[in-house]
Design a protein around this motif. Structure first.
Motif, PDB file in Angstrom:
ATOM      1  N   LEU A  55      -4.311   6.958   9.789  1.00  0.00           N
ATOM      2  CA  LEU A  55      -3.294   7.286   8.789  1.00  0.00           C
ATOM      3  C   LEU A  55      -2.052   6.427   8.981  1.00  0.00           C
ATOM      4  CD1 LEU A  55      -1.965   9.115   6.601  1.00  0.00           C
ATOM      5  CD2 LEU A  55      -1.336  10.674   8.469  1.00  0.00           C
ATOM      6  N   VAL A  56      -1.566   6.352  10.205  1.00  0.00           N
ATOM      7  CA  VAL A  56      -0.355   5.579  10.491  1.00  0.00           C
ATOM      8  C   VAL A  56      -0.572   4.109  10.160  1.00  0.00           C
ATOM      9  CG1 VAL A  56       1.164   4.767  12.339  1.00  0.00           C
ATOM     10  CG2 VAL A  56       0.526   7.191  12.209  1.00  0.00           C
ATOM     11  N   GLU A  57      -1.741   3.577  10.497  1.00  0.00           N
ATOM     12  CA  GLU A  57      -2.034   2.175  10.207  1.00  0.00           C
ATOM     13  C   GLU A  57      -1.971   1.901   8.703  1.00  0.00           C
ATOM     14  OE1 GLU A  57      -5.548  -1.191  10.935  1.00  0.00           O
ATOM     15  OE2 GLU A  57      -5.841   0.868  11.616  1.00  0.00           O
ATOM     16  N   VAL A  58      -2.544   2.804   7.916  1.00  0.00           N
ATOM     17  CA  VAL A  58      -2.539   2.632   6.465  1.00  0.00           C
ATOM     18  C   VAL A  58      -1.112   2.671   5.926  1.00  0.00           C
ATOM     19  CG1 VAL A  58      -3.145   3.726   4.271  1.00  0.00           C
ATOM     20  CG2 VAL A  58      -4.870   3.484   6.064  1.00  0.00           C
ATOM     21  N   LEU A  59      -0.326   3.660   6.350  1.00  0.00           N
ATOM     22  CA  LEU A  59       1.036   3.809   5.823  1.00  0.00           C
ATOM     23  C   LEU A  59       1.933   2.643   6.236  1.00  0.00           C
ATOM     24  CD1 LEU A  59       1.572   7.649   6.314  1.00  0.00           C
ATOM     25  CD2 LEU A  59       0.902   6.423   4.244  1.00  0.00           C
ATOM     26  N   LEU A  60       1.778   2.171   7.464  1.00  0.00           N
ATOM     27  CA  LEU A  60       2.553   1.009   7.902  1.00  0.00           C
ATOM     28  C   LEU A  60       2.152  -0.232   7.111  1.00  0.00           C
ATOM     29  CD1 LEU A  60       2.608   1.482  11.778  1.00  0.00           C
ATOM     30  CD2 LEU A  60       4.574   1.546  10.261  1.00  0.00           C
ATOM     31  N   HIS A  61       0.859  -0.378   6.895  1.00  0.00           N
ATOM     32  CA  HIS A  61       0.380  -1.549   6.157  1.00  0.00           C
ATOM     33  C   HIS A  61       0.919  -1.556   4.729  1.00  0.00           C
ATOM     34  CE1 HIS A  61      -2.048  -4.926   5.083  1.00  0.00           C
ATOM     35  NE2 HIS A  61      -2.837  -4.246   4.268  1.00  0.00           N
ATOM     36  N   VAL A  62       0.935  -0.390   4.097  1.00  0.00           N
ATOM     37  CA  VAL A  62       1.478  -0.296   2.736  1.00  0.00           C
ATOM     38  C   VAL A  62       2.938  -0.724   2.728  1.00  0.00           C
ATOM     39  CG1 VAL A  62       2.129   1.309   0.904  1.00  0.00           C
ATOM     40  CG2 VAL A  62      -0.162   1.434   1.908  1.00  0.00           C
ATOM     41  N   ASN A  63       3.715  -0.239   3.688  1.00  0.00           N
ATOM     42  CA  ASN A  63       5.129  -0.597   3.739  1.00  0.00           C
ATOM     43  C   ASN A  63       5.300  -2.097   3.990  1.00  0.00           C
ATOM     44  OD1 ASN A  63       7.726   0.794   3.494  1.00  0.00           O
ATOM     45  ND2 ASN A  63       8.141  -0.014   5.537  1.00  0.00           N
ATOM     46  N   GLU A  64       4.492  -2.648   4.866  1.00  0.00           N
ATOM     47  CA  GLU A  64       4.593  -4.078   5.175  1.00  0.00           C
ATOM     48  C   GLU A  64       4.181  -4.934   3.977  1.00  0.00           C
ATOM     49  OE1 GLU A  64       2.127  -4.022   8.580  1.00  0.00           O
ATOM     50  OE2 GLU A  64       3.733  -3.419   9.968  1.00  0.00           O
ATOM     51  N   GLN A  65       3.230  -4.455   3.179  1.00  0.00           N
ATOM     52  CA  GLN A  65       2.838  -5.199   1.989  1.00  0.00           C
ATOM     53  C   GLN A  65       3.993  -5.350   1.011  1.00  0.00           C
ATOM     54  OE1 GLN A  65      -0.531  -2.691   0.923  1.00  0.00           O
ATOM     55  NE2 GLN A  65      -1.933  -4.437   1.082  1.00  0.00           N
ATOM     56  N   ASP A  66       4.894  -4.387   0.990  1.00  0.00           N
ATOM     57  CA  ASP A  66       6.014  -4.414   0.047  1.00  0.00           C
ATOM     58  C   ASP A  66       7.106  -5.400   0.438  1.00  0.00           C
ATOM     59  OD1 ASP A  66       5.283  -2.575  -1.962  1.00  0.00           O
ATOM     60  OD2 ASP A  66       5.792  -0.882  -0.655  1.00  0.00           O
ATOM     61  N   ILE A  67       7.230  -5.716   1.718  1.00  0.00           N
ATOM     62  CA  ILE A  67       8.388  -6.469   2.203  1.00  0.00           C
ATOM     63  C   ILE A  67       8.549  -7.827   1.528  1.00  0.00           C
ATOM     64  CG2 ILE A  67       9.408  -7.572   4.236  1.00  0.00           C
ATOM     65  CD1 ILE A  67       8.390  -5.163   5.866  1.00  0.00           C
ATOM     66  N   PRO A  68       7.506  -8.674   1.435  1.00  0.00           N
ATOM     67  CA  PRO A  68       7.736  -9.968   0.764  1.00  0.00           C
ATOM     68  C   PRO A  68       8.150  -9.818  -0.695  1.00  0.00           C
ATOM     69  CG  PRO A  68       5.384  -9.625   1.228  1.00  0.00           C
ATOM     70  CD  PRO A  68       6.143  -8.574   1.970  1.00  0.00           C
ATOM     71  N   PHE A  69       7.700  -8.761  -1.365  1.00  0.00           N
ATOM     72  CA  PHE A  69       8.093  -8.541  -2.751  1.00  0.00           C
ATOM     73  C   PHE A  69       9.543  -8.081  -2.835  1.00  0.00           C
ATOM     74  CE2 PHE A  69       3.510  -8.313  -2.668  1.00  0.00           C
ATOM     75  CZ  PHE A  69       3.154  -9.068  -3.779  1.00  0.00           C
ATOM     76  N   LEU A  70       9.982  -7.285  -1.858  1.00  0.00           N
ATOM     77  CA  LEU A  70      11.385  -6.888  -1.815  1.00  0.00           C
ATOM     78  C   LEU A  70      12.296  -8.105  -1.660  1.00  0.00           C
ATOM     79  CD1 LEU A  70      11.191  -3.693   0.429  1.00  0.00           C
ATOM     80  CD2 LEU A  70      11.905  -3.760  -1.962  1.00  0.00           C
ATOM     81  N   TYR A  71      11.885  -9.054  -0.800  1.00  0.00           N
ATOM     82  CA  TYR A  71      12.699 -10.257  -0.612  1.00  0.00           C
ATOM     83  C   TYR A  71      12.777 -11.079  -1.899  1.00  0.00           C
ATOM     84  CZ  TYR A  71      12.932  -9.496   4.429  1.00  0.00           C
ATOM     85  OH  TYR A  71      13.188  -8.981   5.674  1.00  0.00           O
ATOM     86  N   LYS A  72      11.663 -11.143  -2.637  1.00  0.00           N
ATOM     87  CA  LYS A  72      11.671 -11.892  -3.893  1.00  0.00           C
ATOM     88  C   LYS A  72      12.489 -11.173  -4.960  1.00  0.00           C
ATOM     89  CE  LYS A  72       7.256 -14.137  -2.907  1.00  0.00           C
ATOM     90  NZ  LYS A  72       5.814 -14.248  -3.263  1.00  0.00           N
ATOM     91  N   LEU A  73      12.434  -9.845  -4.967  1.00  0.00           N
ATOM     92  CA  LEU A  73      13.287  -9.084  -5.879  1.00  0.00           C
ATOM     93  C   LEU A  73      14.759  -9.324  -5.562  1.00  0.00           C
ATOM     94  CD1 LEU A  73      11.299  -5.723  -5.907  1.00  0.00           C
ATOM     95  CD2 LEU A  73      11.820  -7.094  -7.939  1.00  0.00           C
ATOM     96  N   GLN A  74      15.094  -9.358  -4.273  1.00  0.00           N
ATOM     97  CA  GLN A  74      16.480  -9.605  -3.871  1.00  0.00           C
ATOM     98  C   GLN A  74      16.922 -10.998  -4.305  1.00  0.00           C
ATOM     99  OE1 GLN A  74      18.663  -7.382  -2.242  1.00  0.00           O
ATOM    100  NE2 GLN A  74      20.164  -8.941  -2.785  1.00  0.00           N
ATOM    101  N   ALA A  75      16.065 -11.994  -4.083  1.00  0.00           N
ATOM    102  CA  ALA A  75      16.414 -13.363  -4.481  1.00  0.00           C
ATOM    103  C   ALA A  75      16.635 -13.441  -5.987  1.00  0.00           C
ATOM    104  CB  ALA A  75      15.302 -14.325  -4.054  1.00  0.00           C
ATOM    105  N   GLY A  76      15.830 -12.719  -6.745  1.00  0.00           N
ATOM    106  CA  GLY A  76      15.952 -12.751  -8.193  1.00  0.00           C
ATOM    107  C   GLY A  76      17.233 -12.152  -8.720  1.00  0.00           C
ATOM    108  N   ARG A  77      17.877 -11.280  -7.928  1.00  0.00           N
ATOM    109  CA  ARG A  77      19.116 -10.659  -8.391  1.00  0.00           C
ATOM    110  C   ARG A  77      20.277 -11.639  -8.462  1.00  0.00           C
ATOM    111  NH1 ARG A  77      15.826  -7.725  -9.495  1.00  0.00           N
ATOM    112  NH2 ARG A  77      15.854  -5.466  -9.776  1.00  0.00           N
TER     113      ARG A  77
END
Length: 400
Positions: A338-360
């Motif tokens: 369970l922990v592995e899945v939830l951590l992986h989901v959060n880590e998958q979001d990080i590069p997209f968050l950085y691109k969203l930030q750059a786009g602002r």
């Protein structure tokens, strides 16, 4: 339509938005201006108008496991102390000695009886009362009068502990915690949060604005494209937008989100309380405004709590909880998976968050197109931000 007055249809899972802030006419509108994601003056303004004006997450109860544990934190620029004053009580005080205002500690500490200021050795009991002020009257045994001691108590901060989380309210006239969190407390009344057992905790130091972390959490549209493990697009189509409180609690629920999981077996994680049958297959995903992102299933509870440090930096404190009966070797593999899945989901979001930030930083960020069919909850979060911070709405995202 008035963005602060969406209409709902009652369902068994909550109030589903049917006519929210978005309509076809608002495509292209920026509810929160792009500069609010990059500008330090805007960040400072939000700290005062949002984080200092109501209830916000400040820590976890498990950070203070023993009586005498003290942990410094900062909210809206104000240094605070979280204190385990007895087995059942966590108190919060302003981290400022009543003599000259020095912070009492900048690191977590464990004390036996008293919190001592290193400058002149004034010390305070765990309930915040002044314990000693040596040479107070310039005499060897000179001590403050009872009246002076009463006046020199550490300044308390309104606080509440719920679901393993600590919340504070720094406003001059704080409303009761249940006025903001009450609908979610009631919705999850079948959960025994006293039984929470920490399964894992991680910290993510991200170069992004705190609001993007919330918006990504509430964005159900991206799930099948960024997180294919959650299922096909059809799974996201099954999400109901839910508004428990138009000013404090927005999110969504998968009424059948747990369908397809392994059937309950002897090593399946125990439920978090007396879970009704209709909730055993559901997933709840909510933002408890402004900075507690919570995810509940029948057998586990996740929090992603946000500590905004600057306009372009946010520390995420992610914690995963299970029932205390799961603290047994036979559940170890299930918890690890369970922990592995939830951590992986959060880590998958990080590069997209950085691109969203750059786009602002693009002028195009003030002309984004939230769509009514997918983004009502994101728009409602932005509407709360705009209302609290006083940002102009409906396409106004510049300083002109």
């Amino acid at each position: 339509m008035d963005a602060t007055a969406p209409t709902y249809t009652p369902t068994s899972s909550g109030n589903v938005v049917v006519d929210g802030p978005l309509s076809e006419e608002t495509l292209g509108a920026s509810i929160v201006p792009a500069r609010a994601y990059t500008d330090e003056d805007a960040f400072a303004h939000e700290q005062q108008t949002i984080f200092r004006s109501g209830w916000s997450w400040v820590g976890y109860a498990h950070w203070l496991p023993r009586v005498g544990d003290v942990r410094p934190v900062t909210v809206a620029g104000s240094p605070l102390l979280l204190v385990r004053s007895d087995e059942d009580t966590i108190s919060v005080f302003h981290n400022s000695c009543r003599h000259r205002g020095m912070v009492l500690t900048e690191e977590p500490i464990e004390v036996t009886q008293r919190i001592q200021c290193a400058y002149h050795c004034w010390s305070y009991n765990l309930d915040g009362s002044l314990a000693a002020a040596p040479y107070f009257t310039r005499e060897r045994r000179g001590t403050p009068s009872p009246q002076a001691k009463d006046r020199l108590h550490l300044l308390p901060v309104d606080s509440a502990v719920w679901a393993g989380m600590i919340f504070v309210n720094l406003s001059d006239d704080p409303r009761p915690f249940l006025e903001s969190a009450g609908p979610l407390v009631e919705r999850w009344s079948y959960i025994d949060f006293d039984r929470l057992h920490l399964a894992a905790e991680r910290e993510f130091d991200l170069a992004v604005n705190w609001k993007l972390c919330v918006e990504n959490f509430l964005d159900f549209y991206h799930l099948p494209f960024v997180h294919p493990q959650v299922g096909p697009v059809a799974a996201s189509l099954d999400v109901d937008d839910v508004v428990e409180d138009v000013d404090h609690i927005v999110g969504g629920t998968y009424p059948r989100g747990a369908v397809g999981k392994a059937k309950k077996t002897d090593d399946q994680l125990p439920y978090l309380g007396e879970v009704p049958d209709e909730m055993k297959e559901s997933q709840d995903i909510f933002c408890l405004f402004p900075n507690a992102l919570v995810f509940l299933e029948a057998d586990w509870f996740q929090v992603i709590a946000l500590d905004p440090r600057s306009a372009t930096r946010t520390v995420e404190h992610m914690a995963v909880f299970v029932d205390r009966d799961a603290d047994d070797p036979r559940y170890a593999k299930n918890i690890a998976d369970l922990v592995e899945v939830l951590l992986h989901v959060n880590e998958q979001d990080i590069p997209f968050l950085y691109k969203l930030q750059a786009g602002r930083r693009s002028v195009g960020a003030d002309h984004t197109s939230l769509v009514p069919q997918w983004d009502q909850i994101t728009a409602m979060f932005q509407t709360i931000v705009a209302k609290r911070a006083g940002y102009a709405q409906a396409g106004v995202g510049t300083d002109e």
